[in-house]
Design a protein around this motif. Structure first.
Motif, PDB file in Angstrom:
ATOM      1  N   ILE A  39       0.930  -1.287  -0.204  1.00  0.00           N
ATOM      2  CA  ILE A  39      -0.063   0.070  -0.056  1.00  0.00           C
ATOM      3  C   ILE A  39       0.699   1.436   0.040  1.00  0.00           C
ATOM      4  CG2 ILE A  39      -1.722   1.220   1.452  1.00  0.00           C
ATOM      5  CD1 ILE A  39      -2.907  -1.530  -0.227  1.00  0.00           C
ATOM      6  N   VAL A  40       1.891   1.317   0.668  1.00  0.00           N
ATOM      7  CA  VAL A  40       2.850   2.531   0.913  1.00  0.00           C
ATOM      8  C   VAL A  40       3.483   2.395  -0.559  1.00  0.00           C
ATOM      9  CG1 VAL A  40       4.991   3.320   2.066  1.00  0.00           C
ATOM     10  CG2 VAL A  40       2.962   2.449   3.289  1.00  0.00           C
ATOM     11  N   LEU A  41       4.023   1.479  -1.149  1.00  0.00           N
ATOM     12  CA  LEU A  41       4.688   1.558  -2.306  1.00  0.00           C
ATOM     13  C   LEU A  41       3.626   2.215  -3.387  1.00  0.00           C
ATOM     14  CD1 LEU A  41       7.307   1.174  -3.580  1.00  0.00           C
ATOM     15  CD2 LEU A  41       6.624  -1.224  -4.320  1.00  0.00           C
ATOM     16  N   LEU A  42       2.366   1.616  -3.252  1.00  0.00           N
ATOM     17  CA  LEU A  42       1.529   2.178  -4.388  1.00  0.00           C
ATOM     18  C   LEU A  42       1.132   3.503  -4.007  1.00  0.00           C
ATOM     19  CD1 LEU A  42      -1.064  -0.585  -4.617  1.00  0.00           C
ATOM     20  CD2 LEU A  42       0.647   0.152  -6.348  1.00  0.00           C
ATOM     21  N   ALA A  43       1.255   3.943  -2.829  1.00  0.00           N
ATOM     22  CA  ALA A  43       1.138   5.395  -2.521  1.00  0.00           C
ATOM     23  C   ALA A  43       2.373   6.209  -3.103  1.00  0.00           C
ATOM     24  CB  ALA A  43       0.844   5.619  -0.994  1.00  0.00           C
ATOM     25  N   VAL A  44       3.296   5.609  -3.038  1.00  0.00           N
ATOM     26  CA  VAL A  44       4.503   6.419  -3.475  1.00  0.00           C
ATOM     27  C   VAL A  44       4.559   6.562  -4.929  1.00  0.00           C
ATOM     28  CG1 VAL A  44       7.070   6.455  -3.957  1.00  0.00           C
ATOM     29  CG2 VAL A  44       6.237   5.991  -1.544  1.00  0.00           C
ATOM     30  N   TYR A  45       4.011   5.406  -5.756  1.00  0.00           N
ATOM     31  CA  TYR A  45       3.912   5.630  -7.149  1.00  0.00           C
ATOM     32  C   TYR A  45       2.744   6.651  -7.497  1.00  0.00           C
ATOM     33  CZ  TYR A  45       6.800   1.557  -8.309  1.00  0.00           C
ATOM     34  OH  TYR A  45       8.010   0.627  -8.513  1.00  0.00           O
ATOM     35  N   ALA A  46       1.781   6.694  -6.724  1.00  0.00           N
ATOM     36  CA  ALA A  46       0.550   7.659  -7.073  1.00  0.00           C
ATOM     37  C   ALA A  46       1.032   8.971  -6.792  1.00  0.00           C
ATOM     38  CB  ALA A  46      -0.785   7.407  -6.039  1.00  0.00           C
ATOM     39  N   LEU A  47       1.872   9.461  -5.867  1.00  0.00           N
ATOM     40  CA  LEU A  47       2.415  10.581  -5.728  1.00  0.00           C
ATOM     41  C   LEU A  47       3.210  11.197  -7.013  1.00  0.00           C
ATOM     42  CD1 LEU A  47       3.289  10.682  -1.752  1.00  0.00           C
ATOM     43  CD2 LEU A  47       1.723  12.257  -3.238  1.00  0.00           C
ATOM     44  N   ARG A  48       4.379   9.846  -7.290  1.00  0.00           N
ATOM     45  CA  ARG A  48       4.880  10.238  -8.589  1.00  0.00           C
ATOM     46  C   ARG A  48       4.005  10.673  -9.858  1.00  0.00           C
ATOM     47  NH1 ARG A  48      10.509   8.771  -8.393  1.00  0.00           N
ATOM     48  NH2 ARG A  48      10.592   8.721 -10.728  1.00  0.00           N
ATOM     49  N   ILE A  49       2.980   9.876  -9.990  1.00  0.00           N
ATOM     50  CA  ILE A  49       2.278  10.193 -11.010  1.00  0.00           C
ATOM     51  C   ILE A  49       1.367  11.554 -11.035  1.00  0.00           C
ATOM     52  CG2 ILE A  49      -0.312   9.465 -12.198  1.00  0.00           C
ATOM     53  CD1 ILE A  49       0.937   6.625 -11.476  1.00  0.00           C
ATOM     54  N   VAL A  50       0.937  11.848  -9.662  1.00  0.00           N
ATOM     55  CA  VAL A  50       0.495  13.262  -9.716  1.00  0.00           C
ATOM     56  C   VAL A  50       1.431  14.280 -10.025  1.00  0.00           C
ATOM     57  CG1 VAL A  50      -0.314  14.544  -7.882  1.00  0.00           C
ATOM     58  CG2 VAL A  50      -1.407  12.416  -7.999  1.00  0.00           C
ATOM     59  N   LEU A  51       2.617  14.135  -9.154  1.00  0.00           N
ATOM     60  CA  LEU A  51       3.696  15.290  -9.738  1.00  0.00           C
ATOM     61  C   LEU A  51       4.127  15.251 -11.289  1.00  0.00           C
ATOM     62  CD1 LEU A  51       6.286  14.681  -6.705  1.00  0.00           C
ATOM     63  CD2 LEU A  51       4.713  16.678  -7.246  1.00  0.00           C
ATOM     64  N   ASP A  52       4.022  14.123 -11.839  1.00  0.00           N
ATOM     65  CA  ASP A  52       4.460  14.178 -13.177  1.00  0.00           C
ATOM     66  C   ASP A  52       3.158  14.683 -14.139  1.00  0.00           C
ATOM     67  OD1 ASP A  52       6.890  13.198 -13.567  1.00  0.00           O
ATOM     68  OD2 ASP A  52       6.264  10.909 -13.556  1.00  0.00           O
ATOM     69  N   SER A  53       2.069  14.490 -13.881  1.00  0.00           N
ATOM     70  CA  SER A  53       0.915  15.010 -14.633  1.00  0.00           C
ATOM     71  C   SER A  53       0.657  16.660 -14.304  1.00  0.00           C
ATOM     72  CB  SER A  53      -0.319  14.276 -14.137  1.00  0.00           C
ATOM     73  OG  SER A  53      -0.734  14.591 -13.055  1.00  0.00           O
ATOM     74  N   ASN A  54       1.301  16.922 -12.959  1.00  0.00           N
ATOM     75  CA  ASN A  54       1.255  18.477 -12.758  1.00  0.00           C
ATOM     76  C   ASN A  54       2.692  19.120 -12.969  1.00  0.00           C
ATOM     77  OD1 ASN A  54      -1.429  18.458 -12.254  1.00  0.00           O
ATOM     78  ND2 ASN A  54      -0.908  17.661 -10.268  1.00  0.00           N
ATOM     79  N   ARG A  55       3.445  18.393 -13.587  1.00  0.00           N
ATOM     80  CA  ARG A  55       4.731  18.890 -14.089  1.00  0.00           C
ATOM     81  C   ARG A  55       4.824  20.420 -14.305  1.00  0.00           C
ATOM     82  NH1 ARG A  55       8.877  15.855 -17.611  1.00  0.00           N
ATOM     83  NH2 ARG A  55       7.991  14.141 -16.430  1.00  0.00           N
ATOM     84  N   ALA A  56       3.903  21.079 -15.080  1.00  0.00           N
ATOM     85  CA  ALA A  56       3.705  22.254 -15.818  1.00  0.00           C
ATOM     86  C   ALA A  56       3.704  23.260 -14.558  1.00  0.00           C
ATOM     87  CB  ALA A  56       2.740  22.509 -16.707  1.00  0.00           C
ATOM     88  N   PHE A  57       3.279  22.810 -13.433  1.00  0.00           N
ATOM     89  CA  PHE A  57       3.065  23.776 -12.407  1.00  0.00           C
ATOM     90  C   PHE A  57       4.312  24.266 -11.806  1.00  0.00           C
ATOM     91  CE2 PHE A  57       2.732  24.134  -7.835  1.00  0.00           C
ATOM     92  CZ  PHE A  57       1.936  25.483  -7.660  1.00  0.00           C
TER      93      PHE A  57
END
Length: 95
Positions: A75-93
């Motif tokens: 679960i923690v590893l999936l949460a870290v992956y999810a945070l990476r995805i959120v950061l990548d998709s909002n990279r323009a910010f």
């Protein structure tokens, strides 16, 4: 702002590495490839447990009892992956 993005991604990468190291080391200890009576192995294992147990214990409080199966690292590893995805998709910010 780009530096903040890179620092956050680096920290998430380090977190992934530490979680993977803990998972693999737990398997090696369980299958008796590594022995906790060796001082170096015991120190590394203790350090990883001290680092990750506060996070795992919070996740375990939400998970049902699965017997001997511990899903907290997954679960923690999936949460870290999810945070990476959120950061990548909002990279323009960050630029």
């Amino acid at each position: 702002m780009e530096s903040i993005y890179k620092i956050l991604m680096m920290l998430l990468g380090i977190a992934q590495f530490i979680i993977f190291a803990h998972i693999i080391m737990s398997w090696l200890i369980q299958f008796q490839v590594l022995n906790l009576r060796q001082p170096l192995v015991a120190q590394i294992w203790d350090g990883l447990n001290r680092l990750l147990e506060p996070v795992y214990s919070r996740v375990r409080s939400f998970l049902p009892n699965m017997g001997g199966l511990d899903l907290a690292p997954l679960i923690v590893l999936l949460a870290v992956y999810a945070l990476r995805i959120v950061l990548d998709s909002n990279r323009a910010f960050f630029y």
